[in-house]
Write an enzyme that holds these catalytic residues in place. Structure first.
Site, PDB file in Angstrom:
ATOM      1  N   TYR A  10       0.815  -1.287   0.133  1.00  0.00           N
ATOM      2  CA  TYR A  10      -0.005  -0.065  -0.059  1.00  0.00           C
ATOM      3  C   TYR A  10       0.687   1.426  -0.020  1.00  0.00           C
ATOM      4  O   TYR A  10       0.682   2.043  -0.945  1.00  0.00           O
ATOM      5  CB  TYR A  10      -0.911  -0.034   1.200  1.00  0.00           C
ATOM      6  CG  TYR A  10      -1.935   1.468   1.504  1.00  0.00           C
ATOM      7  CD1 TYR A  10      -2.298   1.952   0.739  1.00  0.00           C
ATOM      8  CD2 TYR A  10      -2.012   1.566   2.905  1.00  0.00           C
ATOM      9  CE1 TYR A  10      -3.010   3.137   0.763  1.00  0.00           C
ATOM     10  CE2 TYR A  10      -2.819   2.700   2.861  1.00  0.00           C
ATOM     11  CZ  TYR A  10      -3.268   3.484   2.009  1.00  0.00           C
ATOM     12  OH  TYR A  10      -3.960   4.659   2.331  1.00  0.00           O
ATOM     13  N   LEU A  32       5.882 -10.654  -2.777  1.00  0.00           N
ATOM     14  CA  LEU A  32       4.428 -10.684  -3.127  1.00  0.00           C
ATOM     15  C   LEU A  32       3.514 -11.715  -2.211  1.00  0.00           C
ATOM     16  O   LEU A  32       2.536 -11.932  -2.670  1.00  0.00           O
ATOM     17  CB  LEU A  32       4.156 -11.266  -4.677  1.00  0.00           C
ATOM     18  CG  LEU A  32       5.147 -10.405  -5.759  1.00  0.00           C
ATOM     19  CD1 LEU A  32       4.952 -10.979  -7.134  1.00  0.00           C
ATOM     20  CD2 LEU A  32       4.408  -8.971  -5.707  1.00  0.00           C
ATOM     21  N   ALA A  80       7.314  -5.371   5.452  1.00  0.00           N
ATOM     22  CA  ALA A  80       7.118  -5.759   6.845  1.00  0.00           C
ATOM     23  C   ALA A  80       5.637  -6.306   7.019  1.00  0.00           C
ATOM     24  O   ALA A  80       4.816  -5.871   6.387  1.00  0.00           O
ATOM     25  CB  ALA A  80       7.501  -4.625   7.678  1.00  0.00           C
ATOM     26  N   TYR A 146       4.070  -6.068  17.188  1.00  0.00           N
ATOM     27  CA  TYR A 146       4.326  -5.315  15.891  1.00  0.00           C
ATOM     28  C   TYR A 146       5.273  -3.739  16.379  1.00  0.00           C
ATOM     29  O   TYR A 146       6.283  -3.707  15.624  1.00  0.00           O
ATOM     30  CB  TYR A 146       2.911  -4.959  15.509  1.00  0.00           C
ATOM     31  CG  TYR A 146       3.276  -3.751  14.345  1.00  0.00           C
ATOM     32  CD1 TYR A 146       3.898  -3.959  13.099  1.00  0.00           C
ATOM     33  CD2 TYR A 146       2.755  -2.608  14.447  1.00  0.00           C
ATOM     34  CE1 TYR A 146       4.044  -3.007  12.139  1.00  0.00           C
ATOM     35  CE2 TYR A 146       2.683  -1.674  13.424  1.00  0.00           C
ATOM     36  CZ  TYR A 146       3.441  -1.834  12.311  1.00  0.00           C
ATOM     37  OH  TYR A 146       3.794  -0.663  11.264  1.00  0.00           O
ATOM     38  N   LYS A 150       9.173  -2.911  15.149  1.00  0.00           N
ATOM     39  CA  LYS A 150       9.950  -1.460  14.449  1.00  0.00           C
ATOM     40  C   LYS A 150      10.614  -0.708  15.338  1.00  0.00           C
ATOM     41  O   LYS A 150      11.628  -0.051  15.099  1.00  0.00           O
ATOM     42  CB  LYS A 150       8.473  -0.501  14.054  1.00  0.00           C
ATOM     43  CG  LYS A 150       7.610  -1.227  13.220  1.00  0.00           C
ATOM     44  CD  LYS A 150       8.116  -1.101  11.717  1.00  0.00           C
ATOM     45  CE  LYS A 150       7.158  -1.661  10.548  1.00  0.00           C
ATOM     46  NZ  LYS A 150       7.562  -1.323   9.354  1.00  0.00           N
ATOM     47  N   HIS A 194      -8.497  -2.005   8.433  1.00  0.00           N
ATOM     48  CA  HIS A 194      -8.464  -0.741   8.611  1.00  0.00           C
ATOM     49  C   HIS A 194      -9.665  -0.091   8.550  1.00  0.00           C
ATOM     50  O   HIS A 194     -10.702  -0.523   7.824  1.00  0.00           O
ATOM     51  CB  HIS A 194      -7.347   0.060   7.739  1.00  0.00           C
ATOM     52  CG  HIS A 194      -5.913  -0.617   7.776  1.00  0.00           C
ATOM     53  ND1 HIS A 194      -5.136  -1.101   7.059  1.00  0.00           N
ATOM     54  CD2 HIS A 194      -5.315  -0.225   9.016  1.00  0.00           C
ATOM     55  CE1 HIS A 194      -3.903  -1.383   7.569  1.00  0.00           C
ATOM     56  NE2 HIS A 194      -3.739  -0.866   8.845  1.00  0.00           N
TER      57      HIS A 194
HETATM   58  N1  UFG Z   1     -12.053   0.701  13.580  1.00  0.00           N
HETATM   59  C1  UFG Z   1     -13.267   0.138  13.594  1.00  0.00           C
HETATM   60  N2  UFG Z   1     -13.736  -0.948  12.709  1.00  0.00           N
HETATM   61  C2  UFG Z   1     -13.063  -1.524  12.012  1.00  0.00           C
HETATM   62  C3  UFG Z   1     -11.757  -0.985  11.783  1.00  0.00           C
HETATM   63  C4  UFG Z   1     -11.225   0.022  12.719  1.00  0.00           C
HETATM   64  O1  UFG Z   1     -14.168   0.428  14.540  1.00  0.00           O
HETATM   65  O2  UFG Z   1     -13.571  -2.405  11.170  1.00  0.00           O
HETATM   66  C5  UFG Z   1     -11.417   1.204  14.572  1.00  0.00           C
HETATM   67  C6  UFG Z   1     -10.399   0.928  15.561  1.00  0.00           C
HETATM   68  O3  UFG Z   1     -10.990   0.231  16.617  1.00  0.00           O
HETATM   69  C7  UFG Z   1      -9.732   2.210  15.843  1.00  0.00           C
HETATM   70  C8  UFG Z   1      -9.779   2.888  14.553  1.00  0.00           C
HETATM   71  O4  UFG Z   1     -10.972   2.604  13.972  1.00  0.00           O
HETATM   72  O5  UFG Z   1     -10.145   2.754  16.945  1.00  0.00           O
HETATM   73  C9  UFG Z   1      -8.727   2.973  13.686  1.00  0.00           C
HETATM   74  O6  UFG Z   1      -8.424   1.766  13.373  1.00  0.00           O
HETATM   75  P1  UFG Z   1      -7.524   1.159  12.315  1.00  0.00           P
HETATM   76  O7  UFG Z   1      -7.423  -0.541  12.411  1.00  0.00           O
HETATM   77  O8  UFG Z   1      -7.606   1.588  10.947  1.00  0.00           O
HETATM   78  O9  UFG Z   1      -5.770   1.829  12.650  1.00  0.00           O
HETATM   79  P2  UFG Z   1      -4.896   1.606  13.865  1.00  0.00           P
HETATM   80  O10 UFG Z   1      -5.090   2.824  14.565  1.00  0.00           O
HETATM   81  O11 UFG Z   1      -5.626   0.424  14.862  1.00  0.00           O
HETATM   82  O12 UFG Z   1      -3.622   1.231  13.405  1.00  0.00           O
HETATM   83  C10 UFG Z   1      -3.017   1.911  12.632  1.00  0.00           C
HETATM   84  C11 UFG Z   1      -2.072   1.082  11.666  1.00  0.00           C
HETATM   85  C12 UFG Z   1      -0.971   0.099  12.457  1.00  0.00           C
HETATM   86  C13 UFG Z   1      -0.230   1.046  13.289  1.00  0.00           C
HETATM   87  C14 UFG Z   1      -1.293   1.975  14.263  1.00  0.00           C
HETATM   88  C15 UFG Z   1      -0.314   2.915  14.857  1.00  0.00           C
HETATM   89  O13 UFG Z   1      -2.806   0.254  10.829  1.00  0.00           O
HETATM   90  O14 UFG Z   1      -0.152  -0.460  11.513  1.00  0.00           O
HETATM   91  O15 UFG Z   1      -2.075   2.705  13.308  1.00  0.00           O
HETATM   92  O16 UFG Z   1      -1.008   3.701  15.837  1.00  0.00           O
HETATM   93  F1  UFG Z   1       0.529   0.236  14.190  1.00  0.00           F
END
Ligand code: UFG
Length: 331
Positions: A10, A32, A80, A146, A150, A194
């Site tokens: 991405y 890949l 990663a 994770y 890093k 995400h």
């Molecule tokens: N969320 C939902 N429903 C979903 C997906 C996410 O409610 O289907 C919420 C999560 O609970 C969170 C927010 O949306 O509160 C954001 O979640 P993401 O999974 O989009 O992102 P994160 O903040 O968990 O994680 C991102 C990166 C990670 C990194 C992190 C660092 O994906 O790789 O930020 O803070 F480690």
């Protein structure tokens, strides 16, 4: 010539597009396993791109890249695993791939005298925030494997600079969002975890699951700092310039300094789609901090970086990509 590991993924693919559009030659090294050959095929239309399939866990794979390509000036390292929940369940997979794979890359770089690297780090290296917005002086205490992989790599890079003069820029991303402005490439994870793609993908058969509405935030949902993927790609180019101009090893937060709650993101998605999105409220997802917002002043002043795209733009491009992507795979 720039070597990009994980360039079929991405964030990596958006940097490759930005480099090719600046007429910079690129080598992508990718296993890949998570990246996509279709992304490479698209990117190849926009400049001089050589693709090499290989795995960083095999040092000979990456050695071979340096051996047969003499003009590599710097490396940008994305390759990663990056799923927090998976890293908790299977830390072995994360430490082996992320840390050992990076060691192989750094050692091959030293062997072939390539001494500049830009590295994808993460806000997850900070762990549970002690204050907000988070600047680079914030303590780094990751709360999952994770984030720990890093952070370990960041520390290894410090030691490799002291001992061998390998210069690194570590870019600590907050929440990456959006897609290419022309919908040529975009976010393509399987499975998708995400927020924005999951909201956009929701249907009446598979509603969007909102994880937790009882956080200590204004509307009870988690607050994150959504940084546009093209703005993020630009920061990598500025980091390469910084190293080329003799910059010392350094690290920068990449975010917007603005927080948006899950409910706000959901509302923007409904606005962009111009329709109601089916929603179900679920309990909290384990390990989600209430608020993560970046203080981005250091990247602004030292890299001369300025994010220009807002959340609406990221959601709009993500939606355009979802549609383009659906059309492509439907063919
Ligand atoms: N969320 C939902 N429903 C979903 C997906 C996410 O409610 O289907 C919420 C999560 O609970 C969170 C927010 O949306 O509160 C954001 O979640 P993401 O999974 O989009 O992102 P994160 O903040 O968990 O994680 C991102 C990166 C990670 C990194 C992190 C660092 O994906 O790789 O930020 O803070 F480690």
């Amino acid at each position: 010539m720039i070597l990009v590991t994980g360039g079929a993924g991405y964030v990596g693919s958006h940097l490759v597009m930005a480099l090719l559009e600046k007429n910079i030659d690129v080598i992508v090294f990718d296993s890949l396993e998570l990246g996509h050959i279709e992304t490479i095929e698209t990117l190849k239309q926009y400049g001089n791109l050589k693709f090499i399939k290989g795995n960083l866990k095999n040092i000979d794979d990456i050695r071979g890249v340096f051996m047969s390509n003499k003009g590599i000036e710097a490396v940008v390292h994305f390759a990663a695993y990056s799923q927090v929940a998976e890293s908790v369940k299977n830390p072995q997979k994360y430490y082996y791939n992320n840390v050992y794979g990076t060691l192989n890359l750094l050692n091959a770089m030293l062997e072939f005298d390539v001494k500049k690297i830009v590295f994808s780090s993460t806000a997850a290296t900070y762990g549970e925030p002690v204050y907000t917005p988070i600047d680079e002086k914030h303590p780094q205490n990751p709360i999952n494997p994770y984030g720990m992989t890093k952070l370990m790599i960041e520390r290894i890079m410090d030691d490799y600079d002291k001992a061998y003069g390998l210069k690194s820029v570590r870019l600590r991303y907050f929440n990456v969002a959006g897609a290419d402005s022309k919908a040529r490439i975009g976010e393509w994870h399987e499975p998708e975890t995400h927020l924005i793609p999951n909201v956009l993908k929701a249907t009446s058969d598979k509603s969007f699951k909102m994880f937790g509405t009882d956080y200590d935030t204004a509307d009870g949902t988690c607050v994150r700092d959504y940084i546009n993927v093209e703005d993020l790609a630009k920061a990598h180019i500025l980091a390469l310039d910084y190293l080329n101009n003799g910059g010392e090893t350094n690290y920068f937060n990449l975010g917007t300094k603005t927080g948006n709650s899950v409910k706000e993101v959901f509302a923007v998605c409904e606005e962009v789609k111009n329709s109601k999105i089916p929603l179900e409220i679920y309990p909290r997802r384990e390990g989600d901090p209430a608020t993560l917002v970046a203080d981005n002043s250091k990247a602004k002043s030292m890299l001369n970086w300025k994010p220009v795209h807002n959340l609406e733009y990221s959601v709009k491009t993500a939606y355009e990509w979802e549609n383009a992507f659906k059309n492509k795979i439907a063919k």
